[in-house]
Design an enzyme around this catalytic site. Structure first.
Site, PDB file in Angstrom:
ATOM      1  N   CYS A  84       0.881  -1.175   0.000  1.00 61.28           N
ATOM      2  CA  CYS A  84       0.000   0.000   0.000  1.00 61.28           C
ATOM      3  C   CYS A  84       0.912   1.216   0.000  1.00 61.28           C
ATOM      4  O   CYS A  84       1.716   1.377   0.926  1.00 61.28           O
ATOM      5  CB  CYS A  84      -0.885  -0.025   1.240  1.00 61.28           C
ATOM      6  SG  CYS A  84      -1.905   1.458   1.436  1.00 61.28           S
TER       7      CYS A  84
ATOM      8  N   HIS B  59      -3.066  -2.990 -10.826  1.00 56.47           N
ATOM      9  CA  HIS B  59      -3.844  -1.800 -11.170  1.00 56.47           C
ATOM     10  C   HIS B  59      -4.242  -1.822 -12.641  1.00 56.47           C
ATOM     11  O   HIS B  59      -3.410  -2.104 -13.505  1.00 56.47           O
ATOM     12  CB  HIS B  59      -3.044  -0.525 -10.898  1.00 56.47           C
ATOM     13  CG  HIS B  59      -2.996  -0.178  -9.439  1.00 56.47           C
ATOM     14  ND1 HIS B  59      -3.987   0.537  -8.818  1.00 56.47           N
ATOM     15  CD2 HIS B  59      -2.088  -0.500  -8.480  1.00 56.47           C
ATOM     16  CE1 HIS B  59      -3.694   0.678  -7.540  1.00 56.47           C
ATOM     17  NE2 HIS B  59      -2.546   0.057  -7.287  1.00 56.47           N
TER      18      HIS B  59
ATOM     19  N   GLU C 111     -10.807   1.086  -5.209  1.00 52.71           N
ATOM     20  CA  GLU C 111      -9.831   0.189  -4.582  1.00 52.71           C
ATOM     21  C   GLU C 111     -10.384  -1.196  -4.262  1.00 52.71           C
ATOM     22  O   GLU C 111     -11.432  -1.337  -3.626  1.00 52.71           O
ATOM     23  CB  GLU C 111      -9.285   0.789  -3.281  1.00 52.71           C
ATOM     24  CG  GLU C 111      -8.091   1.692  -3.498  1.00 52.71           C
ATOM     25  CD  GLU C 111      -7.272   1.878  -2.250  1.00 52.71           C
ATOM     26  OE1 GLU C 111      -6.929   0.855  -1.593  1.00 52.71           O
ATOM     27  OE2 GLU C 111      -6.979   3.041  -1.920  1.00 52.71           O
TER      28      GLU C 111
ATOM     29  N   CYS D  64      -4.810   6.792  -3.742  1.00 49.02           N
ATOM     30  CA  CYS D  64      -4.282   5.426  -3.784  1.00 49.02           C
ATOM     31  C   CYS D  64      -2.851   5.533  -4.299  1.00 49.02           C
ATOM     32  O   CYS D  64      -2.638   5.873  -5.468  1.00 49.02           O
ATOM     33  CB  CYS D  64      -5.134   4.555  -4.701  1.00 49.02           C
ATOM     34  SG  CYS D  64      -4.488   2.885  -4.893  1.00 49.02           S
TER      35      CYS D  64
ATOM     36  N   GLY E  21      -1.779   3.238  -7.002  1.00 46.97           N
ATOM     37  CA  GLY E  21      -2.558   3.642  -8.185  1.00 46.97           C
ATOM     38  C   GLY E  21      -1.972   4.872  -8.846  1.00 46.97           C
ATOM     39  O   GLY E  21      -1.913   4.975 -10.072  1.00 46.97           O
TER      40      GLY E  21
END
Ligand SMILES: N[C@H](CCC[C@H](N)C(=O)O)C(=O)O
Length: 270
Positions: free
Chosen positions: A74, A148, A198, A208, A211
């Protein structure tokens, strides 16, 4: 059981932070989901635990989505993880390396901002024409620690993020693990704006990190825009993505620089 936690956010992507260096915590998926619940718990997009390193890093980072499922990485969470660990060490650290399921990540501190070195992106695919809901979209994809999908659009404000996001997140093309879904607009060469649905939150988040990196790398792939790329996110922050292209479609030194803020400390019974 009473838990001491810190609530943080990275550009609006928010997290419950737990110090589990003594490995005394063994939270279940349901307990993590409850802690992240915005009505019955603390409320967050995800939960991060600090654990002792086992593979040569300084620490181990465990990341769990709001649905309680563990994910490999993350980006916004990693910035908050770095800041949280530094706070546990009274702000005395300048750089840390931590182990994730996506590989070794490092964090450096500049005031309240954190720069992280991301894991090497992989599985880049450009321009798949995919049926998504009632449309056919040109979908790019890359793994920046987690998977992604990236779709560039003209009108970001009116994209059906929940409809198209969920359709991409569970799309046949991304089975079995699924993917996060990003919608991006070019503001100027080297400057993009994005919105993200997400995986594991099953909704749009205010930012994100992985992302942002995915959308920035695809922007470079499509336009040749050099490093760094500025990314404006739904929550209103603009963050910088750095990278070095070592060969066509191969990247190293991928960095994500942005805020990691403490909101409050608390205790909760679970
Ligand atoms: N929901 C993502 C993990 C968190 C990614 C995002 N919060 C970030 O900042 O990178 C997934 O399950 O793949």
């Amino acid at each position: 059981m009473t838990l001491n936690f810190t609530k943080m956010n990275g550009a609006g992507n928010d997290f419950v932070m737990l110090d589990n260096r003594d490995l005394s915590l063994a939270l279940t998926k349901d307990q993590i989901e409850k802690l992240c619940d915005r009505h019955r718990g603390i409320g967050a997009d995800g939960l991060l635990c600090v654990e002792p390193a086992t593979e040569g890093g300084d620490f181990k980072m465990r990341y769990y989505n709001a649905d309680g499922g563990e994910a490999e990485m993350c980006g916004n969470g990693a910035r908050c993880f770095g800041r949280f660990v530094n706070l546990l060490h009274a702000g005395t650290l300048t750089k840390i390396r931590f182990e994730t399921l996506a590989g070794m990540i490092s964090a450096e501190f500049e005031g309240d901002q954190v720069r992280i070195n991301m894991s090497a992106p992989h599985s880049l695919k450009l321009a798949q024409e995919l049926p998504v809901s009632k449309a056919t979209l040109t979908v790019h994809s890359v793994n920046t620690g987690v998977p992604h999908a990236v779709v560039y659009v003209e009108d970001l404000d009116h994209v059906p993020v929940l409809e198209w996001g969920a359709a991409l997140r569970y799309h046949e093309a991304f089975k079995p693990k699924g993917t996060n879904a990003n919608f991006a607009k070019v503001l100027a060469p080297g400057s993009i704006s994005i919105r993200t649905y997400e995986r594991g939150v099953e909704g749009e988040t205010l930012a994100c990190g992985t992302g942002m990196v995915a959308c920035a790398l695809i922007h470079h792939e499509l336009t040749g825009a050099p490093s760094p790329v500025s990314v404006l996110v739904k929550g209103g922050d603009t963050l910088r993505i750095g990278f070095t292209e070592t060969a066509p479609h191969e990247y190293t030194d991928v960095t994500l620089f942005g805020p990691a803020d403490v909101v409050f400390n608390g205790t909760v019974s679970i």
